[in-house]
Design a protein around this motif. Structure first.
Motif, PDB file in Angstrom:
ATOM      1  N   ASP A  10       0.694  -0.994   0.040  1.00 48.67           N
ATOM      2  CA  ASP A  10       0.322   0.068  -0.025  1.00 48.67           C
ATOM      3  C   ASP A  10       1.084   1.319  -0.248  1.00 48.67           C
ATOM      4  N   PHE A  11       0.708   2.405  -0.685  1.00 52.76           N
ATOM      5  CA  PHE A  11       1.570   3.773  -1.223  1.00 52.76           C
ATOM      6  C   PHE A  11       1.451   4.220   0.498  1.00 52.76           C
ATOM      7  N   SER A  12       0.844   3.558   1.050  1.00 46.10           N
ATOM      8  CA  SER A  12       0.325   4.726   2.487  1.00 46.10           C
ATOM      9  C   SER A  12       1.273   3.807   3.842  1.00 46.10           C
ATOM     10  N   TYR A  15       6.202   0.487   6.208  1.00 46.18           N
ATOM     11  CA  TYR A  15       7.355  -0.540   5.704  1.00 46.18           C
ATOM     12  C   TYR A  15       7.357  -1.037   4.723  1.00 46.18           C
ATOM     13  N   GLY A  16       6.158  -0.828   3.255  1.00 48.93           N
ATOM     14  CA  GLY A  16       6.060  -0.850   2.700  1.00 48.93           C
ATOM     15  C   GLY A  16       7.309  -0.076   1.456  1.00 48.93           C
ATOM     16  N   TYR A  17       6.936   1.217   1.879  1.00 49.00           N
ATOM     17  CA  TYR A  17       8.257   2.198   1.051  1.00 49.00           C
ATOM     18  C   TYR A  17      10.075   0.859   1.375  1.00 49.00           C
ATOM     19  N   VAL A  18      10.074   1.342   2.604  1.00 48.51           N
ATOM     20  CA  VAL A  18      11.743   0.366   3.355  1.00 48.51           C
ATOM     21  C   VAL A  18      11.305  -0.658   2.323  1.00 48.51           C
ATOM     22  N   ALA A  19      10.555  -1.741   2.133  1.00 51.54           N
ATOM     23  CA  ALA A  19      10.721  -3.104   1.404  1.00 51.54           C
ATOM     24  C   ALA A  19      11.150  -2.909   0.302  1.00 51.54           C
ATOM     25  N   PHE A 174       3.732  -7.606   1.878  1.00 52.88           N
ATOM     26  CA  PHE A 174       3.575  -8.979   2.044  1.00 52.88           C
ATOM     27  C   PHE A 174       3.688  -9.154   0.112  1.00 52.88           C
ATOM     28  N   PHE A 175       4.295 -10.502   0.435  1.00 54.96           N
ATOM     29  CA  PHE A 175       5.194 -11.344  -0.221  1.00 54.96           C
ATOM     30  C   PHE A 175       4.585 -13.113  -0.205  1.00 54.96           C
ATOM     31  N   PHE A 176       4.634 -13.284  -1.808  1.00 52.20           N
ATOM     32  CA  PHE A 176       4.403 -14.426  -1.912  1.00 52.20           C
ATOM     33  C   PHE A 176       5.407 -15.204  -3.155  1.00 52.20           C
ATOM     34  N   VAL A 177       6.427 -16.428  -2.254  1.00 52.69           N
ATOM     35  CA  VAL A 177       7.601 -16.855  -3.099  1.00 52.69           C
ATOM     36  C   VAL A 177       7.187 -17.885  -3.596  1.00 52.69           C
ATOM     37  N   ASP A 178       7.042 -18.473  -4.867  1.00 45.90           N
ATOM     38  CA  ASP A 178       6.349 -19.252  -5.385  1.00 45.90           C
ATOM     39  C   ASP A 178       4.600 -20.156  -4.167  1.00 45.90           C
ATOM     40  N   GLU A 180       4.007 -19.291  -1.246  1.00 47.29           N
ATOM     41  CA  GLU A 180       4.901 -19.172  -0.218  1.00 47.29           C
ATOM     42  C   GLU A 180       4.512 -17.741   0.218  1.00 47.29           C
ATOM     43  N   PRO A 181       3.499 -17.927   1.084  1.00 43.25           N
ATOM     44  CA  PRO A 181       3.201 -15.854   1.599  1.00 43.25           C
ATOM     45  C   PRO A 181       4.168 -15.614   2.641  1.00 43.25           C
ATOM     46  N   PHE A 182       4.670 -14.475   2.283  1.00 43.36           N
ATOM     47  CA  PHE A 182       5.590 -14.011   4.314  1.00 43.36           C
ATOM     48  C   PHE A 182       5.080 -12.353   4.106  1.00 43.36           C
ATOM     49  N   TRP A 183       4.638 -11.502   5.564  1.00 45.62           N
ATOM     50  CA  TRP A 183       4.305 -10.896   5.507  1.00 45.62           C
ATOM     51  C   TRP A 183       4.922  -9.696   6.083  1.00 45.62           C
ATOM     52  N   GLY A 184       5.780  -8.608   5.554  1.00 49.39           N
ATOM     53  CA  GLY A 184       6.597  -7.889   6.795  1.00 49.39           C
ATOM     54  C   GLY A 184       7.822  -7.867   6.023  1.00 49.39           C
ATOM     55  N   GLY A 185       8.303  -6.662   6.447  1.00 53.07           N
ATOM     56  CA  GLY A 185       9.634  -5.785   5.724  1.00 53.07           C
ATOM     57  C   GLY A 185      10.609  -7.228   6.314  1.00 53.07           C
ATOM     58  N   ASP A 186      10.382  -7.283   7.993  1.00 52.71           N
ATOM     59  CA  ASP A 186      11.573  -8.352   8.442  1.00 52.71           C
ATOM     60  C   ASP A 186      10.851  -9.563   8.054  1.00 52.71           C
TER      61      ASP A 186
END
Length: 200
Positions: A10-12, A15-19, A174-178, A180-186
């Protein structure tokens, strides 16, 4: 070729900005592309019952300490934006319109929008600002402005948000790798290891 990493943001989202400054380096290490998928978190919050971190006692104060610290760590320019949070529907629509024509331009625009908000303090929730940013990165702001009013693009954006929610996306980044979900820049270090090991 391996499947791209799906990057929902989300542009707001600070943490998305850092990612957004870090995901492509990670992907390149594993010979992956990144599909940039801007969303609007409002509909997801309605389902999850969540609220922006800035509206939550204790968490909001922590966020405004944590994000500048992360930005200092990774050499990312940052200035606390006002107002915050904001709705960024014009910028989201713009990215999808650009992506269908030139994905590299779409990514350049997305990065510029993030920078305009979290580094330059510009209100990217205003359509005029979102279009001005497009012009500043060499895009045809006039054509883009006309496209933003197209009902088909509005439906496309709504569909992308709904599809993200169906996949389980509830935050940014929020990311998906093949799949697999991963939430958060950490989770980026964990994703790095997952890609290196092929999961576990």
């Amino acid at each position: 070729m391996p499947e791209p990493i799906d990057f929902y943001f989300d542009f707001s989202s600070p943490y998305g900005y850092v990612a957004a400054h870090r995901i492509e380096d990670l992907a390149q290490r594993h010979i992956r592309a990144v599909t940039w998928r801007p969303i609007l978190l409002g509909p997801a919050f309605k389902i999850s019952g969540n609220r922006p971190l800035s509206d939550q006692a204790l968490k909001g104060d922590y966020m405004w300490r944590d994000v500048p610290r992360l930005c200092r760590r990774f050499g990312i320019p940052f200035a606390r934006p006002e107002p915050f949070p904001i709705a960024t529907v014009a910028a989201v629509r713009a990215v999808y319109w650009l992506w269908d024509r030139d994905s590299e331009q779409a990514v350049a625009y997305a990065k510029a929008v993030y920078r305009a908000y979290f580094a330059d303090g510009r209100n990217i929730g205003e359509t005029a600002v979102a279009l001005a940013v497009a012009g500043e990165v060499g895009l045809d702001a006039e054509s883009l402005g006309a496209a933003l009013q197209d009902p088909a693009l509005k439906d496309r954006t709504k569909g992308e948000v709904e599809a993200a929610i169906k996949l389980g996306v509830f935050g940014s980044p929020f990311f998906f790798v093949d799949g697999e979900p991963f939430w958060g820049g950490d989770r980026l270090p964990l994703m790095d290891e997952w890609l290196a090991r092929g999961g576990w």
